[in-house]
Design a protein around this motif. Structure first.
Motif, PDB file in Angstrom:
ATOM      1  N   PHE A 148      10.408  -7.260  -7.739  1.00  0.00           N
ATOM      2  CA  PHE A 148       9.573  -6.650  -8.848  1.00  0.00           C
ATOM      3  C   PHE A 148       9.642  -5.052  -8.275  1.00  0.00           C
ATOM      4  CE2 PHE A 148       5.884  -5.640 -11.721  1.00  0.00           C
ATOM      5  CZ  PHE A 148       6.629  -5.106 -12.661  1.00  0.00           C
ATOM      6  N   ALA A 149       9.185  -5.000  -7.066  1.00  0.00           N
ATOM      7  CA  ALA A 149       8.794  -3.723  -6.176  1.00  0.00           C
ATOM      8  C   ALA A 149      10.231  -2.944  -6.147  1.00  0.00           C
ATOM      9  CB  ALA A 149       8.141  -4.138  -5.026  1.00  0.00           C
ATOM     10  N   ILE A 150      11.148  -3.801  -5.775  1.00  0.00           N
ATOM     11  CA  ILE A 150      12.608  -3.213  -5.630  1.00  0.00           C
ATOM     12  C   ILE A 150      13.017  -2.452  -6.944  1.00  0.00           C
ATOM     13  CG2 ILE A 150      15.033  -3.588  -5.260  1.00  0.00           C
ATOM     14  CD1 ILE A 150      14.052  -5.636  -3.287  1.00  0.00           C
ATOM     15  N   THR A 151      12.981  -3.103  -8.024  1.00  0.00           N
ATOM     16  CA  THR A 151      13.329  -2.825  -9.409  1.00  0.00           C
ATOM     17  C   THR A 151      12.463  -1.450  -9.710  1.00  0.00           C
ATOM     18  OG1 THR A 151      13.656  -4.943 -10.042  1.00  0.00           O
ATOM     19  CG2 THR A 151      13.461  -3.287 -12.070  1.00  0.00           C
ATOM     20  N   LEU A 152      11.215  -1.552  -9.507  1.00  0.00           N
ATOM     21  CA  LEU A 152      10.275  -0.223  -9.863  1.00  0.00           C
ATOM     22  C   LEU A 152      10.855   0.666  -8.974  1.00  0.00           C
ATOM     23  CD1 LEU A 152       6.934  -2.069 -10.335  1.00  0.00           C
ATOM     24  CD2 LEU A 152       8.481  -0.804 -12.055  1.00  0.00           C
ATOM     25  N   MET A 153      11.089   0.484  -7.659  1.00  0.00           N
ATOM     26  CA  MET A 153      11.257   1.664  -6.854  1.00  0.00           C
ATOM     27  C   MET A 153      12.733   2.336  -7.081  1.00  0.00           C
ATOM     28  SD  MET A 153       8.861   2.634  -4.656  1.00  0.00           S
ATOM     29  CE  MET A 153      10.048   3.523  -3.766  1.00  0.00           C
ATOM     30  N   ALA A 154      13.530   1.444  -7.566  1.00  0.00           N
ATOM     31  CA  ALA A 154      14.880   2.025  -8.186  1.00  0.00           C
ATOM     32  C   ALA A 154      14.689   2.732  -9.287  1.00  0.00           C
ATOM     33  CB  ALA A 154      15.701   0.843  -8.371  1.00  0.00           C
ATOM     34  N   ALA A 155      13.980   2.415 -10.131  1.00  0.00           N
ATOM     35  CA  ALA A 155      13.612   3.106 -11.161  1.00  0.00           C
ATOM     36  C   ALA A 155      12.979   4.339 -11.304  1.00  0.00           C
ATOM     37  CB  ALA A 155      13.079   2.208 -12.341  1.00  0.00           C
ATOM     38  N   LEU A 156      12.042   4.341 -10.264  1.00  0.00           N
ATOM     39  CA  LEU A 156      11.108   5.335 -10.039  1.00  0.00           C
ATOM     40  C   LEU A 156      11.356   6.523  -9.218  1.00  0.00           C
ATOM     41  CD1 LEU A 156       7.499   3.544 -10.136  1.00  0.00           C
ATOM     42  CD2 LEU A 156       8.457   5.116 -12.002  1.00  0.00           C
ATOM     43  N   GLY A 157      12.180   5.911  -8.120  1.00  0.00           N
ATOM     44  CA  GLY A 157      12.936   6.931  -7.348  1.00  0.00           C
ATOM     45  C   GLY A 157      11.972   6.715  -5.887  1.00  0.00           C
ATOM     46  N   LYS A 158      12.468   7.209  -4.979  1.00  0.00           N
ATOM     47  CA  LYS A 158      11.773   6.999  -3.494  1.00  0.00           C
ATOM     48  C   LYS A 158      10.710   8.252  -3.325  1.00  0.00           C
ATOM     49  CE  LYS A 158      14.995   7.109  -0.506  1.00  0.00           C
ATOM     50  NZ  LYS A 158      15.708   6.746   0.895  1.00  0.00           N
ATOM     51  N   SER A 159       9.547   7.853  -3.154  1.00  0.00           N
ATOM     52  CA  SER A 159       8.526   8.538  -2.748  1.00  0.00           C
ATOM     53  C   SER A 159       7.349   7.765  -2.413  1.00  0.00           C
ATOM     54  CB  SER A 159       8.072   9.657  -3.983  1.00  0.00           C
ATOM     55  OG  SER A 159       7.413   9.057  -4.963  1.00  0.00           O
ATOM     56  N   ILE A 160       6.213   8.267  -1.662  1.00  0.00           N
ATOM     57  CA  ILE A 160       5.165   7.579  -1.397  1.00  0.00           C
ATOM     58  C   ILE A 160       4.182   7.278  -2.451  1.00  0.00           C
ATOM     59  CG2 ILE A 160       2.820   7.386   0.066  1.00  0.00           C
ATOM     60  CD1 ILE A 160       4.204   8.878   2.425  1.00  0.00           C
ATOM     61  N   PRO A 161       3.985   8.094  -3.365  1.00  0.00           N
ATOM     62  CA  PRO A 161       3.209   7.626  -4.635  1.00  0.00           C
ATOM     63  C   PRO A 161       3.751   6.436  -5.265  1.00  0.00           C
ATOM     64  CG  PRO A 161       3.196  10.113  -4.257  1.00  0.00           C
ATOM     65  CD  PRO A 161       4.113   9.551  -3.246  1.00  0.00           C
ATOM     66  N   ASN A 162       5.275   6.765  -5.776  1.00  0.00           N
ATOM     67  CA  ASN A 162       5.875   5.664  -6.353  1.00  0.00           C
ATOM     68  C   ASN A 162       6.013   4.362  -5.675  1.00  0.00           C
ATOM     69  OD1 ASN A 162       6.581   7.465  -8.416  1.00  0.00           O
ATOM     70  ND2 ASN A 162       8.738   7.864  -7.578  1.00  0.00           N
ATOM     71  N   LEU A 163       6.028   4.304  -4.319  1.00  0.00           N
ATOM     72  CA  LEU A 163       5.929   2.988  -3.455  1.00  0.00           C
ATOM     73  C   LEU A 163       4.429   2.454  -3.735  1.00  0.00           C
ATOM     74  CD1 LEU A 163       6.985   1.000  -1.602  1.00  0.00           C
ATOM     75  CD2 LEU A 163       6.296   2.565   0.410  1.00  0.00           C
ATOM     76  N   VAL A 164       3.580   3.208  -3.654  1.00  0.00           N
ATOM     77  CA  VAL A 164       2.151   2.788  -3.811  1.00  0.00           C
ATOM     78  C   VAL A 164       1.930   1.995  -5.529  1.00  0.00           C
ATOM     79  CG1 VAL A 164      -0.497   3.390  -4.185  1.00  0.00           C
ATOM     80  CG2 VAL A 164       0.785   4.310  -2.228  1.00  0.00           C
ATOM     81  N   ILE A 165       2.458   3.024  -6.398  1.00  0.00           N
ATOM     82  CA  ILE A 165       2.505   2.283  -7.739  1.00  0.00           C
ATOM     83  C   ILE A 165       3.381   1.116  -8.046  1.00  0.00           C
ATOM     84  CG2 ILE A 165       3.228   2.905 -10.271  1.00  0.00           C
ATOM     85  CD1 ILE A 165       2.759   5.764  -9.422  1.00  0.00           C
ATOM     86  N   ALA A 166       4.437   1.017  -7.215  1.00  0.00           N
ATOM     87  CA  ALA A 166       5.233  -0.328  -7.270  1.00  0.00           C
ATOM     88  C   ALA A 166       4.531  -1.411  -6.735  1.00  0.00           C
ATOM     89  CB  ALA A 166       6.809  -0.019  -6.681  1.00  0.00           C
ATOM     90  N   LEU A 167       4.033  -1.215  -5.604  1.00  0.00           N
ATOM     91  CA  LEU A 167       3.303  -2.293  -4.913  1.00  0.00           C
ATOM     92  C   LEU A 167       2.018  -2.801  -5.480  1.00  0.00           C
ATOM     93  CD1 LEU A 167       3.595  -0.922  -1.277  1.00  0.00           C
ATOM     94  CD2 LEU A 167       4.964  -2.914  -2.082  1.00  0.00           C
ATOM     95  N   THR A 168       1.492  -1.753  -6.253  1.00  0.00           N
ATOM     96  CA  THR A 168       0.250  -2.108  -6.942  1.00  0.00           C
ATOM     97  C   THR A 168       0.439  -2.752  -8.004  1.00  0.00           C
ATOM     98  OG1 THR A 168      -1.004   0.025  -6.141  1.00  0.00           O
ATOM     99  CG2 THR A 168      -1.714  -1.188  -8.304  1.00  0.00           C
ATOM    100  N   ILE A 169       1.489  -2.455  -9.049  1.00  0.00           N
ATOM    101  CA  ILE A 169       1.811  -3.356 -10.175  1.00  0.00           C
ATOM    102  C   ILE A 169       2.355  -4.776  -9.722  1.00  0.00           C
ATOM    103  CG2 ILE A 169       3.320  -3.488 -12.062  1.00  0.00           C
ATOM    104  CD1 ILE A 169       3.502  -0.310 -12.254  1.00  0.00           C
ATOM    105  N   SER A 170       2.852  -4.865  -8.639  1.00  0.00           N
ATOM    106  CA  SER A 170       3.399  -6.226  -8.335  1.00  0.00           C
ATOM    107  C   SER A 170       2.145  -7.049  -7.791  1.00  0.00           C
ATOM    108  CB  SER A 170       4.440  -6.237  -7.310  1.00  0.00           C
ATOM    109  OG  SER A 170       4.060  -5.598  -5.992  1.00  0.00           O
ATOM    110  N   THR A 171       1.322  -6.419  -7.403  1.00  0.00           N
ATOM    111  CA  THR A 171       0.101  -6.994  -6.875  1.00  0.00           C
ATOM    112  C   THR A 171      -1.166  -7.355  -7.799  1.00  0.00           C
ATOM    113  OG1 THR A 171       0.526  -5.909  -4.800  1.00  0.00           O
ATOM    114  CG2 THR A 171      -1.685  -7.258  -4.816  1.00  0.00           C
ATOM    115  N   ILE A 172      -1.095  -6.813  -8.758  1.00  0.00           N
ATOM    116  CA  ILE A 172      -2.476  -6.907  -9.688  1.00  0.00           C
ATOM    117  C   ILE A 172      -2.367  -8.245 -10.282  1.00  0.00           C
ATOM    118  CG2 ILE A 172      -2.866  -6.416 -12.226  1.00  0.00           C
ATOM    119  CD1 ILE A 172      -2.079  -3.518 -11.383  1.00  0.00           C
TER     120      ILE A 172
END
Length: 300
Positions: A148-172
């Motif tokens: 899920f995090a890989i999918t979100l990062m591929a969709a959002l693009g590489k950046s630290i804020p996007n990485l935090v968002i992807a990890l947060t959503i997958s952990t909620i």
């Protein structure tokens, strides 16, 4: 009259908190040698991450390339050696701890806030509200967290804020589940019924009475979630979807050294970043197990 009742509930809570429970938990935790080892290791890693700028200059020691000193074995000058472009491996590992630890803590903290709120609402109200929230969480849980995090990062693009968002959503979803199960146990106890009887608002009951008394399993889950998130960060960085070069990160360091993995002369390039990941995850798991045992009143 309502104010008197509210103050009575607050007084009872204060007396409960002052009853020495935290001391008992700490005493049980201290008896667990492996848990104390985990705590010490995590404390050292956090300290190392915080003081990294005082030890190594980011521009000169961490990201600056020095081809003349590339692929040097561990020595007195470079304790853990240098990488394929002459950067000090130890400096990059220490600075890599900043990325792994701080991003991991940020993602887990946000997941705890959002997931805790959703889980509290679902567990407290039950019924249709519970059904809707938990079915949404089930949809997210049906997808592997890393995928899920890989999918979100591929969709959002590489950046630290996007990485935090992807990890947060997958952990909620994990936090929502844990908090909900804890709230279901706590919501029917006497002091919650007393708070309802004296007219406390539901929001106040949830956030001042229910949630604080449901934290024991959540604390344990938090430590294990940080371990999972750090491992996910390393995996994403290894795949090129996490931390972007030249900013150091342990998984990224492994990716940069994969071309040298079959050469025993350069084993240190993969050994030390790999050990950093392994030791951090192990320490967090030891800490989580120790907290679980210490917070369980049946294990005295």
């Amino acid at each position: 009259m309502a104010n008197t009742g509210n103050s009575s509930v607050s007084d009872l809570q204060k007396k409960y908190k002052k009853s020495g429970m935290s001391r008992q938990v700490w005493r049980r935790f201290k008896r667990n040698k492996t848990a104390m080892l985990g705590l010490i290791i995590i404390t050292l890693i956090v300290i190392m991450a915080v003081i990294a700028p005082l030890i190594y200059d980011y521009n000169e020691d961490v990201i600056k390339q020095n081809i003349k000193e590339k692929l040097q074995a561990p020595s007195a000058k470079h304790i853990l050696g240098t990488d394929h472009v002459g950067r000090d491996v130890l400096a990059r590992i220490i600075w890599g701890a900043r990325a792994s630890v701080f991003i991991g803590l940020a993602a887990v903290a946000l997941a705890f806030i959002v997931g805790g709120a959703l889980g509290s609402i679902a567990g407290y109200y039950g019924g249709r509200v519970d059904g809707i929230i938990m079915r949404i969480m089930d949809i997210f849980l049906a997808i592997p967290g890393t995928l899920f995090a890989i999918t979100l990062m591929a969709a959002l693009g590489k950046s630290i804020p996007n990485l935090v968002i992807a990890l947060t959503i997958s952990t909620i979803p994990g936090f929502a589940r844990i908090v909900r199960s804890s709230v279901l146990i706590v919501r029917d106890v006497d002091y919650i019924e007393a708070a309802k009887a004296i007219g406390c608002k539901n929001s106040r009951i949830i956030f001042q009475h229910v949630l604080p008394n449901s934290l024991a399993p959540v604390i344990v889950h938090t430590t294990l979630s940080v371990a999972t998130v750090i491992l996910t960060i390393a995996g994403l960085s290894y795949l090129g979807l996490g931390i972007s070069a030249p900013m150091p990160e342990w998984g990224q360091m492994l990716a940069e050294a994969r071309n040298y993995i079959i050469n025993p002369k350069y084993t240190y390039l993969t050994l030390f970043p790999g050990l950093s990941i392994m030791i951090t995850i192990l320490a967090l798991n030891l800490l989580g197990d120790g907290l679980r045992d210490a917070l369980d009143p049946r294990l005295k």
